[in-house]
Design a protein around this motif. Structure first.
Motif, PDB file in Angstrom:
ATOM      1  N   HIS A  78       0.873  -1.183   0.000  1.00  0.00           N
ATOM      2  CA  HIS A  78       0.000   0.000   0.000  1.00  0.00           C
ATOM      3  C   HIS A  78       0.904   1.225   0.000  1.00  0.00           C
ATOM      4  O   HIS A  78       1.985   1.198   0.600  1.00  0.00           O
ATOM      5  CB  HIS A  78      -0.899  -0.009   1.250  1.00  0.00           C
ATOM      6  CG  HIS A  78      -1.948   1.061   1.275  1.00  0.00           C
ATOM      7  ND1 HIS A  78      -1.688   2.350   1.692  1.00  0.00           N
ATOM      8  CD2 HIS A  78      -3.263   1.029   0.935  1.00  0.00           C
ATOM      9  CE1 HIS A  78      -2.801   3.069   1.618  1.00  0.00           C
ATOM     10  NE2 HIS A  78      -3.761   2.294   1.150  1.00  0.00           N
ATOM     11  N   GLN A 120       1.609   2.151   3.720  1.00  0.00           N
ATOM     12  CA  GLN A 120       1.485   0.958   4.564  1.00  0.00           C
ATOM     13  C   GLN A 120       2.123   1.169   5.936  1.00  0.00           C
ATOM     14  O   GLN A 120       3.283   1.538   6.044  1.00  0.00           O
ATOM     15  CB  GLN A 120       2.142  -0.227   3.870  1.00  0.00           C
ATOM     16  CG  GLN A 120       2.020  -1.546   4.624  1.00  0.00           C
ATOM     17  CD  GLN A 120       2.765  -2.658   3.903  1.00  0.00           C
ATOM     18  OE1 GLN A 120       3.089  -2.533   2.713  1.00  0.00           O
ATOM     19  NE2 GLN A 120       3.039  -3.734   4.595  1.00  0.00           N
ATOM     20  N   GLY A 153      -6.910   0.009   4.442  1.00  0.00           N
ATOM     21  CA  GLY A 153      -5.784  -0.138   3.525  1.00  0.00           C
ATOM     22  C   GLY A 153      -5.474  -1.604   3.266  1.00  0.00           C
ATOM     23  O   GLY A 153      -6.350  -2.406   2.952  1.00  0.00           O
ATOM     24  N   SER A 154      -4.212  -1.966   3.442  1.00  0.00           N
ATOM     25  CA  SER A 154      -3.799  -3.354   3.214  1.00  0.00           C
ATOM     26  C   SER A 154      -3.963  -4.224   4.453  1.00  0.00           C
ATOM     27  O   SER A 154      -3.518  -5.373   4.466  1.00  0.00           O
ATOM     28  CB  SER A 154      -2.346  -3.404   2.731  1.00  0.00           C
ATOM     29  OG  SER A 154      -1.477  -2.843   3.701  1.00  0.00           O
ATOM     30  N   HIS A 165      -6.871  -3.218  -2.472  1.00  0.00           N
ATOM     31  CA  HIS A 165      -6.303  -3.214  -1.120  1.00  0.00           C
ATOM     32  C   HIS A 165      -7.110  -4.106  -0.186  1.00  0.00           C
ATOM     33  O   HIS A 165      -6.549  -4.791   0.680  1.00  0.00           O
ATOM     34  CB  HIS A 165      -6.257  -1.791  -0.579  1.00  0.00           C
ATOM     35  CG  HIS A 165      -5.320  -0.885  -1.319  1.00  0.00           C
ATOM     36  ND1 HIS A 165      -4.117  -1.304  -1.822  1.00  0.00           N
ATOM     37  CD2 HIS A 165      -5.428   0.439  -1.647  1.00  0.00           C
ATOM     38  CE1 HIS A 165      -3.504  -0.297  -2.420  1.00  0.00           C
ATOM     39  NE2 HIS A 165      -4.285   0.771  -2.330  1.00  0.00           N
TER      40      HIS A 165
END
Length: 226
Positions: A164, A167, A193-194, A217
């Motif tokens: 990401h 991240q 997100g991830s 994601h």
């Protein structure tokens, strides 16, 4: 998601809040959060867009990072989902501090601490080299004191942003969850997100629920949780 169910306990009407599922939900958090039961979350740990028009060296961007109209309604829902006495730890963009602070105050969240994560590398360079991340700790009501409080100056492990563009490192999230979420409690991240927050929560035996707008994601987060 079924609503909270009322029952009588010791002569008082109380509500049983349905358990949230473990996992990641793909979609807009402004659409999904209103479907979740109030007072169902023990800790919010989230990394929303910084509203800074971020673009990394590979040209990757973050959805909704160029507008701010989502901030107030999103944190209004976040506050609704938090249990009384719980905390929200939110990263934020310092250039949009007024926007975030206004949204948090309007939602009834009270700042109780500020965290600085010190990097060993510069993520940007200008008048100064940017070598830290910020997060505010916000309370709904009056949280209990932890057995051993963490320092508000934290370390940082560089992820390489492989999954990401922004991240966050699981290693730095784990102590926050272990210290400020009750054992087996629910950790919630509406900007997942991830999935680093969810991975960190799972690793310490907490329940977890995330929401992510970007389908790619969200799929990455789901794979990390398998």
């Amino acid at each position: 998601m079924s609503p909270a169910r009322p029952r009588v306990q010791d002569g008082h009407l109380v509500f049983e809040v349905p358990a949230l599922p473990n996992g990641i939900l793909q979609g807009d958090c402004l659409d999904i959060m209103p479907t979740l039961p109030a007072a169902s979350v023990d800790l919010v740990l989230t990394d929303p867009p910084y509203i800074c028009g971020y673009r990394d060296r590979a040209g990757r961007t973050v959805a909704n990072d160029n507008r701010a109209d989502w901030v107030a309604p999103a944190f209004h829902e976040v506050a609704r989902l938090m249990k009384p006495g719980s905390l929200c730890i939110s990263f934020y963009g310092w250039t949009a501090t007024d926007t975030f602070f206004g949204a948090w105050r309007a939602a009834g969240l009270r700042p109780v601490a500020h965290l600085v994560f010190c990097k060993t590398h510069a993520s940007r360079s200008g008048l100064f080299r940017g070598m830290h991340e910020n997060a505010f700790v916000l309370a709904k009501g009056h949280p209990s004191m932890p057995a051993e409080a963490l320092s508000d100056v934290r370390g940082w492990t560089y992820t390489g942003n492989k999954l990401h563009p922004t991240q966050k490192p699981v290693e730095e999230l784990v102590p926050l969850i272990r210290t400020y979420c009750p054992a087996g409690g629910v950790v919630f991240d509406p900007f997942a997100g991830s999935g680093s927050t969810l991975v960190a929560a799972k690793s310490v035996g907490c329940r977890y629920l995330g929401i992510e707008l970007d389908a790619t994601h969200a799929a990455t987060a789901e794979k990390r949780l398998c």
